[in-house]
Every structure is written in structure tokens, then in C-alpha cells.
Design a protein around this motif. Structure first.
Motif, PDB file in Angstrom:
ATOM      1  N   PHE A 221     -16.535  48.105  21.248  1.00  0.00           N
ATOM      2  CA  PHE A 221     -17.572  49.139  21.224  1.00  0.00           C
ATOM      3  C   PHE A 221     -16.801  49.709  19.514  1.00  0.00           C
ATOM      4  O   PHE A 221     -15.645  50.177  19.417  1.00  0.00           O
ATOM      5  N   THR A 287     -21.132  47.002  19.779  1.00  0.00           N
ATOM      6  CA  THR A 287     -21.764  48.016  20.527  1.00  0.00           C
ATOM      7  C   THR A 287     -21.763  48.938  20.261  1.00  0.00           C
ATOM      8  O   THR A 287     -20.471  49.444  19.092  1.00  0.00           O
ATOM      9  N   ILE A 313     -25.058  49.931  22.722  1.00  0.00           N
ATOM     10  CA  ILE A 313     -24.645  49.584  23.639  1.00  0.00           C
ATOM     11  C   ILE A 313     -25.487  49.322  25.294  1.00  0.00           C
ATOM     12  O   ILE A 313     -25.106  48.636  26.192  1.00  0.00           O
TER      13      ILE A 313
END
Length: 318
Positions: A221, A287, A313
């Protein structure tokens, strides 16, 4: 402190500033930009367009400033004096065009919950908007989707006029967003308790989203600056995503700004994105929770950089 809010030129900010880190130019450091702002404040004519435009507005400098100087506000002040904003004006013109007609759409039962996807995601990823609206409606029983409005941030950072229509959000106790920039700006305008970023929403409903996780394999992420510098910490983000995705989630080692806040110096944005991609290591997917970060990282694909997938996400659920 006696000098609270006053830059004392200590230079602590230079070590965390991406534009200084990549160029080693004093005028492209927070301290250098503050010095230029002070010169302009004294009425001395000075062209500071380049220095103001190249700032990423990531806020890393404000995190470490011992005097709590509002450096971003000073840079925004310099930008307001800039006349070399042709590309920026084109961007703002596009945003104004796609966010000039508010539209409210009810999904499920009427509730006090609103979903604001921002002005960009409905244009570039309508499927994402529908997916997240479905999750919110499933959890809350109903939600009103608000589109055709801009949070106002792109205009504020260039001191351009934009009439933010706060009335659109009247009657809703909570507003969920899927853009970290919108989350940060709406918390500023509507109140921190009333606005919830989607990563926060995952945390509040972690068992629901854990049951929705698709098992997509190893992913990471990218931490948007507006999320981890003002809304929640990197550690909190990692704890939430790690809970719903388990061992598939591989956190990045540090927060790296994608550079989209810069209205200039695309080469520095490329350096920043290359660092982000290198942090992804063996992950097959990066993400994000910000369309600007999404666009910046995708640019690498067209420069022949390491190929990697990028998605919001919310796409890890299904």
C-alpha cells in the motif's frame, strides 16, 4: 516556545524534503522557500514561481519542524503570486468542468450516511465508486452517493476561486470518502468527526472487510501524504490492512510522496515514483487511496520502468 510559528532556519526540514533530497538545492528546500517568502513579504520583487510550483506539498517538513511553522501555507501564498500557471490552469479548468453540477443518488434505504468519491474517481473508475457504495449500503442499510462536486483542495493550494457548496452535505451525520486528499480537505471544512476516510472505514468495519478479502496474493500500500500526515499514522494503516489481508500484505518501509502536488518538475515526480516502486519489492500490486497517487505511479508504466499493477485499496475486496 517564544519562536512558535517563526522559521529560525535550523534546517531540520531539509532532511525530509523530497525536492531537496533529489536536487540538493537550498532554494528547493522548505528553509529556502521560507526565506524567499520572507523576502517577498518585505515588498521586494522576486520571481518565486519555480520554487513554489516544485514543492510537493507533502507536509513532511511540518512534521519535523520544532517551531510548528505552517510551511505549506507559506508556499501556497507564493503560488498565489505566480503568473506561470498555464498547465495548472488547464488542470483546474478540467476539474471545474467535471464538478459544476452536484448530483445526489440514493442506494438502499435513506440514511444519514453519505458517500463522496471526489471529482476524479467517478470519471476514471466508475466501477470503483459503485463497488464502495455497495459496501457502505450493505453495512449501513443505505447511503447517498454525492458526485459532481470538488472538495476544493486543488483550488485552495493555488489560491483560485472555487465555491465549495457545503449545503450539499447538510443532513448527513457522516461522509465517507475514497480519496485521501478529499478526506483531509473535508475534515478541514466539515469537521474531523463527521468525515471518515475509506481506510478508517475499513478499520471500523474490519471483520466485514476481512470476510470480503479476495486473497489476491502479495500486495503493498502506498501511503498518501494526506492520509498519514493528518488523519492516521502509518502504523494504524498497516494494522488495519494487515488485519483484513493477513500475510498477503507487505507494508512499505517508509512514507514516500508521489510528487503529484508539484505543478512542475516532472523529473522529480519520476524519481519519487521509482522509489515507491522499488519499495514494492516482490509485491505484485501497489494499492492506493488517492487518484493523484494512482496517476503518478501509473506514469512509470509509460517510461519503461518496472511494470507493476496499481489499484485502489477497495479493489482487494469482492
Amino acid at each position: 516556545m517564544a519562536y512558535d510559528g517563526i522559521c529560525v532556519k535550523c534546517g531540520k526540514c531539509k532532511g525530509v524534503c523530497p525536492t531537496y533530497r533529489y536536487t540538493k538545492r537550498e532554494d528547493l528546500s522548505p528553509r529556502g522557500r521560507m526565506h524567499l517568502a520572507e523576502i517577498v513579504d518585505r515588498g521586494i520583487e522576486l520571481n518565486t514561481s519555480y520554487q513554489a510550483e516544485t514543492c510537493f506539498l507533502c507536509g513532511a517538513c511540518e512534521e519535523v519542524c520544532p517551531q510548528r511553522v505552517r510551511i505549506k501555507d507559506r508556499v501556497i501564498g507564493l503560488r498565489s503570486r505566480s503568473s506561470n500557471l498555464t498547465l495548472t490552469n488547464l488542470k483546474l479548468g478540467f476539474i471545474r468542468f467535471i464538478s459544476n453540477q452536484p448530483e445526489l443518488r440514493l442506494m438502499g434505504k435513506k440514511s444519514k450516511m453519505a458517500f463522496f468519491p471526489g471529482c476524479i474517481y467517478p470519471v476514471i473508475n466508475g466501477g470503483l465508486v459503485e463497488k464502495v457504495a455497495g459496501y457502505i449500503s450493505d453495512i449501513e442499510g443505505g447511503v447517498t452517493v454525492i458526485t459532481g462536486v470538488c472538495c476544493g483542495f486543488p483550488f485552495r493550494v493555488y489560491s483560485k476561486n472555487y465555491r465549495f457548496d457545503e449545503k450539499v452535505f447538510e443532513g448527513y451525520d457522516c461522509v465517507v470518502t475514497i480519496c485521501a486528499t478529499c478526506s483531509s480537505e473535508l475534515k478541514r471544512r466539515l469537521g474531523k468527526e463527521r468525515v471518515i476516510d475509506f481506510v478508517e472505514f475499513i478499520g471500523v468495519n474490519r471483520d466485514y472487510f476481512r470476510s470480503k478479502y479476495r486473497g489476491i496474493g502479495r500486495f503493498t500500500f502506498h501511503y498518501p501524504c494526506h492520509l498519514v500526515r493528518g488523519i492516521m499514522s502509518k502504523k494504524e494503516v498497516d494494522r488495519i490492512i494487515g488485519y483484513v489481508a493477513g500475510k498477503d500484505y507487505a507494508p512499505m518501509d517508509e512514507v514516500i510522496c508521489c510528487g503529484f502536488g508539484s505543478g512542475n518538475l516532472a523529473s522529480l515526480m519520476d524519481v519519487a515514483v521509482d522509489r515507491i516502486i522499488s519499495m514494492a519489492r516482490s509485491s505484485e500490486l501497489i494499492t492506493v487511496s488517492c487518484p493523484s497517487c494512482n496517476i503518478s505511479i501509473l506514469r512509470a508504466k509509460y517510461r519503461g520502468a518496472k511494470p507493476i499493477k496499481v489499484s485502489h485499496i477497495a479493489d482487494i475486496f469482492g
